[in-house]
Motif scaffolding. Structure first.
Motif, PDB file in Angstrom:
ATOM      1  N   GLU A 194      55.098  29.980  42.212  1.00  0.00           N
ATOM      2  CA  GLU A 194      55.797  29.391  41.200  1.00  0.00           C
ATOM      3  C   GLU A 194      55.776  27.879  41.357  1.00  0.00           C
ATOM      4  O   GLU A 194      55.813  27.084  40.575  1.00  0.00           O
ATOM      5  CB  GLU A 194      57.351  29.773  41.789  1.00  0.00           C
ATOM      6  CG  GLU A 194      58.170  29.073  41.218  1.00  0.00           C
ATOM      7  CD  GLU A 194      58.699  29.514  39.596  1.00  0.00           C
ATOM      8  OE1 GLU A 194      59.219  28.732  39.077  1.00  0.00           O
ATOM      9  OE2 GLU A 194      58.164  30.526  39.418  1.00  0.00           O
ATOM     10  N   GLN A 195      55.390  27.131  42.743  1.00  0.00           N
ATOM     11  CA  GLN A 195      55.280  25.838  42.738  1.00  0.00           C
ATOM     12  C   GLN A 195      53.857  25.780  42.828  1.00  0.00           C
ATOM     13  O   GLN A 195      52.908  26.284  43.888  1.00  0.00           O
ATOM     14  CB  GLN A 195      55.821  25.404  44.162  1.00  0.00           C
ATOM     15  CG  GLN A 195      55.852  24.040  44.375  1.00  0.00           C
ATOM     16  CD  GLN A 195      56.594  23.436  45.656  1.00  0.00           C
ATOM     17  OE1 GLN A 195      55.987  23.208  46.747  1.00  0.00           O
ATOM     18  NE2 GLN A 195      57.688  23.156  45.477  1.00  0.00           N
ATOM     19  N   VAL A 196      53.162  24.914  41.629  1.00  0.00           N
ATOM     20  CA  VAL A 196      51.713  24.877  41.832  1.00  0.00           C
ATOM     21  C   VAL A 196      51.360  23.781  42.750  1.00  0.00           C
ATOM     22  O   VAL A 196      50.335  23.961  43.448  1.00  0.00           O
ATOM     23  CB  VAL A 196      51.450  24.671  40.258  1.00  0.00           C
ATOM     24  CG1 VAL A 196      49.873  24.006  40.312  1.00  0.00           C
ATOM     25  CG2 VAL A 196      51.808  25.723  39.299  1.00  0.00           C
ATOM     26  N   VAL A 197      51.850  22.537  42.563  1.00  0.00           N
ATOM     27  CA  VAL A 197      51.451  21.370  43.428  1.00  0.00           C
ATOM     28  C   VAL A 197      52.851  20.658  43.874  1.00  0.00           C
ATOM     29  O   VAL A 197      53.506  20.542  43.087  1.00  0.00           O
ATOM     30  CB  VAL A 197      50.486  20.494  42.782  1.00  0.00           C
ATOM     31  CG1 VAL A 197      50.962  19.691  41.532  1.00  0.00           C
ATOM     32  CG2 VAL A 197      50.003  19.314  43.643  1.00  0.00           C
ATOM     33  N   ARG A 198      52.643  20.193  45.190  1.00  0.00           N
ATOM     34  CA  ARG A 198      53.992  19.331  45.761  1.00  0.00           C
ATOM     35  C   ARG A 198      53.223  18.210  46.458  1.00  0.00           C
ATOM     36  O   ARG A 198      52.345  18.265  47.463  1.00  0.00           O
ATOM     37  CB  ARG A 198      54.796  20.284  46.665  1.00  0.00           C
ATOM     38  CG  ARG A 198      55.920  19.609  47.379  1.00  0.00           C
ATOM     39  CD  ARG A 198      56.781  20.323  48.346  1.00  0.00           C
ATOM     40  NE  ARG A 198      57.853  19.566  48.851  1.00  0.00           N
ATOM     41  CZ  ARG A 198      59.070  19.687  48.205  1.00  0.00           C
ATOM     42  NH1 ARG A 198      59.341  20.401  46.997  1.00  0.00           N
ATOM     43  NH2 ARG A 198      60.033  18.894  48.480  1.00  0.00           N
ATOM     44  N   LEU A 199      53.975  16.899  46.279  1.00  0.00           N
ATOM     45  CA  LEU A 199      53.452  15.799  46.725  1.00  0.00           C
ATOM     46  C   LEU A 199      54.888  15.256  47.673  1.00  0.00           C
ATOM     47  O   LEU A 199      55.981  15.318  47.016  1.00  0.00           O
ATOM     48  CB  LEU A 199      53.260  14.644  45.974  1.00  0.00           C
ATOM     49  CG  LEU A 199      52.105  15.036  44.847  1.00  0.00           C
ATOM     50  CD1 LEU A 199      52.037  13.921  43.700  1.00  0.00           C
ATOM     51  CD2 LEU A 199      50.967  15.269  45.196  1.00  0.00           C
ATOM     52  N   ASP A 200      54.585  15.203  48.808  1.00  0.00           N
ATOM     53  CA  ASP A 200      55.764  14.659  49.818  1.00  0.00           C
ATOM     54  C   ASP A 200      55.591  13.522  50.233  1.00  0.00           C
ATOM     55  O   ASP A 200      54.418  13.204  51.233  1.00  0.00           O
ATOM     56  CB  ASP A 200      55.963  15.890  51.097  1.00  0.00           C
ATOM     57  CG  ASP A 200      56.468  17.005  50.498  1.00  0.00           C
ATOM     58  OD1 ASP A 200      57.387  16.979  49.916  1.00  0.00           O
ATOM     59  OD2 ASP A 200      55.810  18.036  50.602  1.00  0.00           O
ATOM     60  N   LYS A 201      56.265  12.315  49.971  1.00  0.00           N
ATOM     61  CA  LYS A 201      56.206  11.156  50.511  1.00  0.00           C
ATOM     62  C   LYS A 201      54.735  10.528  50.634  1.00  0.00           C
ATOM     63  O   LYS A 201      54.419   9.943  51.676  1.00  0.00           O
ATOM     64  CB  LYS A 201      56.708  11.069  52.074  1.00  0.00           C
ATOM     65  CG  LYS A 201      58.583  11.625  51.974  1.00  0.00           C
ATOM     66  CD  LYS A 201      58.701  11.431  53.429  1.00  0.00           C
ATOM     67  CE  LYS A 201      60.374  12.161  53.368  1.00  0.00           C
ATOM     68  NZ  LYS A 201      60.721  11.920  54.837  1.00  0.00           N
ATOM     69  N   ILE A 202      54.193  10.609  49.579  1.00  0.00           N
ATOM     70  CA  ILE A 202      52.935   9.780  49.274  1.00  0.00           C
ATOM     71  C   ILE A 202      52.827   8.542  49.113  1.00  0.00           C
ATOM     72  O   ILE A 202      53.642   7.659  48.623  1.00  0.00           O
ATOM     73  CB  ILE A 202      52.254  10.468  47.948  1.00  0.00           C
ATOM     74  CG1 ILE A 202      52.158  11.980  47.972  1.00  0.00           C
ATOM     75  CG2 ILE A 202      50.741   9.669  47.748  1.00  0.00           C
ATOM     76  CD1 ILE A 202      51.126  12.576  49.036  1.00  0.00           C
ATOM     77  N   ARG A 203      51.815   7.928  50.204  1.00  0.00           N
ATOM     78  CA  ARG A 203      51.649   6.463  50.042  1.00  0.00           C
ATOM     79  C   ARG A 203      50.182   6.192  49.443  1.00  0.00           C
ATOM     80  O   ARG A 203      49.209   7.000  50.357  1.00  0.00           O
ATOM     81  CB  ARG A 203      51.774   5.816  51.702  1.00  0.00           C
ATOM     82  CG  ARG A 203      51.422   4.335  51.602  1.00  0.00           C
ATOM     83  CD  ARG A 203      51.782   3.550  52.995  1.00  0.00           C
ATOM     84  NE  ARG A 203      51.242   2.405  52.884  1.00  0.00           N
ATOM     85  CZ  ARG A 203      51.664   1.214  52.417  1.00  0.00           C
ATOM     86  NH1 ARG A 203      52.960   1.150  52.037  1.00  0.00           N
ATOM     87  NH2 ARG A 203      51.061  -0.007  52.721  1.00  0.00           N
TER      88      ARG A 203
END
Length: 671
Positions: A327-336
């Motif tokens: 269901e979730q293809v790609v997730r970005l978390d707190k990217i710098r």
């Protein structure tokens, strides 16, 4: 008349790119040039600019006609600034200013000597001063800055050396020079390829204000629909046909013309078959020999109608069904992500859900390509996490993918280099779908056109099924038909799509969500590109209204906490009552004006339909063999067509003017 072409033709070797092209170009013309890659569109522009010569026909233009063409090459090693390079387009004003200073010095010297200024010097000074002023000499620095800002160069970028910019940005500098030079005829080859969406908006406004003639090769369907009034269609078989009317009308006329030619050819083939049967049957009979010979001579004189029964070669793209992802293809978390001291993202969090088609919008340099490459997994981040969902297989098409092709390889070898063992049996079929068949697969990458290289890159990308496609400007270098084929294939694609494109029709057809990327921030908008623009417009209107609203309520205007209505202390003063009545009267007058304009627009639209129907009937009359064979009737029909086209142009001009007035009134009513 700015340019006149009569039966123009150009060939490469034994192959004619186009023949018998007759065209008149006048001030204010907006002419779109369309057709498959390699059909001769760019060659025509070079002929019109004088950079190339036709092989047949006549090309004439008055000596004073100034032609501006978008050059595709600029020295990337130049040290001077963007502003200095753009200002070179106004060097004529520099020469005039220098002459003014010299004339002023002569007049000052005469005054110091007590002598009268000569009539020759005074007359020349007046002439040069007038030319300098009318040419915008006193505000030329502001003009340069304004044009460069419209094309995306901020103040800091305008001061940077040319060598620090990529080829796409250097093309923008060339485009700026053209607009500043204000030629009589502007020749542009795929100008929107080098522009982001905000710059395209500025470009369209600049084109609307440009008084000269424009001939533009473009695959941007939105631009063509909005701006062109004539279309030259290159069919790839040596013909270039001029169609009067807007782009949508051209598509309709082209189909009608083909159906008309098919009907004429069917009728002609029937007549020829009857005559041939008569000849075959009676040629040997003495009593019919004379009649048979007469028909043989008639057959020899018939000018056969030739039609390419095979449709234009077009890509046959079908994206294989990919494996199902989570269901979730790609997730970005707190990217710098930063490049040196320049921080592009700090704390960015975002996710993409299965089946979404996400378009990234915003100005160049804001971080769209950076975000896209992070999503694709080809760019490492400084901090944070990128997480792919279950069973996700990503494929990435880079904006500069064409440059990564190995020039020494053949087309077939290029695909084989990245193919897996089970892909090999499908490679030739894949190349055939992308218009590389027979010996075409043996062509070296180095000799391919930009459009052909784009097709090779897409063929490589789609050789294996992927359930996450990440595409950076996939329509660059593709002709209109190839764009439409790619669009249709992606519309039926069962996976997830994240992409950047400057093609607004392409975004509208595919996007289910738009992420606006601005320096230091991103914002989500559900829907396609039109929905995104409408949401932006609503936000802007709310900001304007909020700025006009009073920050605090004056005494006597308190709101009751029970039902929101004004209490006794909110009794209106005579001044506010008068202002309210004035506003009501203004709004009533505006509504009346809007209704009047709507009625006028309705009448004009009816007249436009009548004129277009009249032209359609005249087109059919020209298709009648009996009429076509009579020069007098042909001339009469063509004269009628010219009259109707003139009336139609005037109606469209009135329609556009009234539409602008209507939009202005609607904005006032909304405030």
């Amino acid at each position: 008349m700015l340019i006149q072409c009569s039966q123009l033709g150009r060939r490469i070797g034994d192959r004619w790119l186009f023949q018998d092209l007759t065209l008149s170009v006048r001030a204010g013309d907006r002419i779109g040039i369309v057709g498959p890659n390699g059909a001769g569109k760019s060659t025509l522009l070079r002929c019109l600019a004088g950079d190339d010569s036709p092989d047949e026909g006549k090309l004439s233009r008055p000596r004073e006609t100034r032609i501006g063409i978008l050059r595709q090459e600029i020295d990337p090693r130049l040290e001077h600034s963007v502003h200095t390079e753009a200002a070179r387009a106004l060097k004529r004003l520099d020469h005039l200013e220098q002459e003014l200073r010299q004339l002023e010095a002569q007049m000052t010297e005469s005054g110091e000597k007590g002598e009268a200024v000569s009539a020759t010097v005074a007359s020349r000074y007046d002439q040069v001063h007038s030319e300098f002023e009318q040419g915008g000499g006193y505000d030329r620095e502001a003009r340069v800055a304004r044009v460069l800002a419209g094309l995306g160069f901020d103040e800091a970028a305008r001061a940077r050396p040319l060598k620090s910019f990529s080829g796409g940005w250097l093309m923008r500098v060339e485009l700026a020079k053209l607009f500043l030079a204000e030629p009589d005829v502007l020749l542009l080859d795929e100008p929107t390829n080098h522009l982001d969406l905000p710059a395209i908006q500025w470009f369209e406004e600049a084109i609307g204000d440009f008084p000269g003639a424009l001939l533009v090769v473009s695959h941007d369907r939105t631009f063509l629909k909005r701006h062109v009034g004539r279309v030259i269609d290159f069919d790839g078989y040596g013909r270039a046909t001029v169609y009067e009317g807007r782009y949508d009308r051209f598509l309709q006329q082209r189909e009608e013309r083909r159906e008309q030619l098919l009907a004429q050819k069917t009728n002609q083939d029937r007549q020829i078959a009857q005559m041939e049967r008569f000849v075959d049957r009676f040629r040997a009979k003495s009593t019919k020999a004379r009649q048979a010979q007469s028909r043989i001579k008639a057959l020899e004189k018939i000018e056969r109608i030739e039609i390419d029964d095979a449709p234009r070669r077009a890509m046959r793209m079908r994206i294989p069904a990919p494996p199902r992802a989570g269901e979730q293809v790609v997730r970005l978390d707190k990217i710098r992500k930063a490049y040196g001291d320049h921080v592009v993202y700090d704390g960015l969090s975002q996710q993409v859900i299965r089946g979404e088609r996400v378009a990234l919008a915003g100005p160049n340099g804001a971080g769209k390509s950076t975000l896209l490459r992070i999503v694709a997994g080809v760019l490492p981040v400084d901090q944070g996490n990128r997480t792919l969902g279950h069973n996700v297989q990503a494929a990435f098409f880079a904006q500069h993918q064409l440059e990564s092709l190995d020039a020494s390889r053949s087309v077939l070898e290029e695909l084989e280099a990245d193919a897996q063992i089970d892909d090999v049996p499908r490679i030739r079929g894949q190349l055939g779908a992308f218009l590389f068949s027979g010996t075409d697969v043996d062509k070296k990458i180095s000799v391919l056109s930009g459009g052909e290289k784009a097709r090779v890159a897409l063929a490589k990308l789609l050789l294996r099924p992927s359930n996450l496609l990440v595409l950076d400007e996939p329509t660059n270098h593709l002709d209109i038909e190839s764009c439409e084929v790619l669009e249709e294939a992606l519309a039926s694609y069962e996976g997830t799509l994240v992409f950047v494109s400057h093609d607004r029709a392409f975004i509208n057809a595919l996007a289910t969500r738009v992420i606006e990327v601005l320096p230091g921030q991103i914002q989500d908008f559900p829907g396609n590109y039109t929905d995104y623009l409408n949401a932006k417009e609503r936000d802007e209107r709310r900001k304007i209204q909020a700025s006009k609203a009073p920050k605090t309520r004056p005494k006597g205007q308190e709101v009751s906490s029970t039902d929101g209505r004004k209490g006794p202390s909110s009794a209106a003063t005579p001044e506010t009552t008068t202002r309210s009545k004035v506003n009501q009267n203004q709004q009533r007058d505006r509504r009346k004006k809007r209704d009047r304009i709507l009625r006028k627009v309705g009448r004009i639209e009816e007249s436009i339909q009548e004129q277009e129907e009249a032209l359609r009937q005249l087109d059919w009359r020209l298709g009648d063999p009996a009429v076509y064979a009579d020069p007098i009737q042909v001339a009469a029909v063509q004269a009628e067509q010219s009259t109707h086209r003139g009336q139609l142009d005037a109606l469209y001009a009135d329609w556009e003017r009234l539409s602008d007035e209507l939009a202005a009134v609607e904005d006032l009513l909304a405030d």
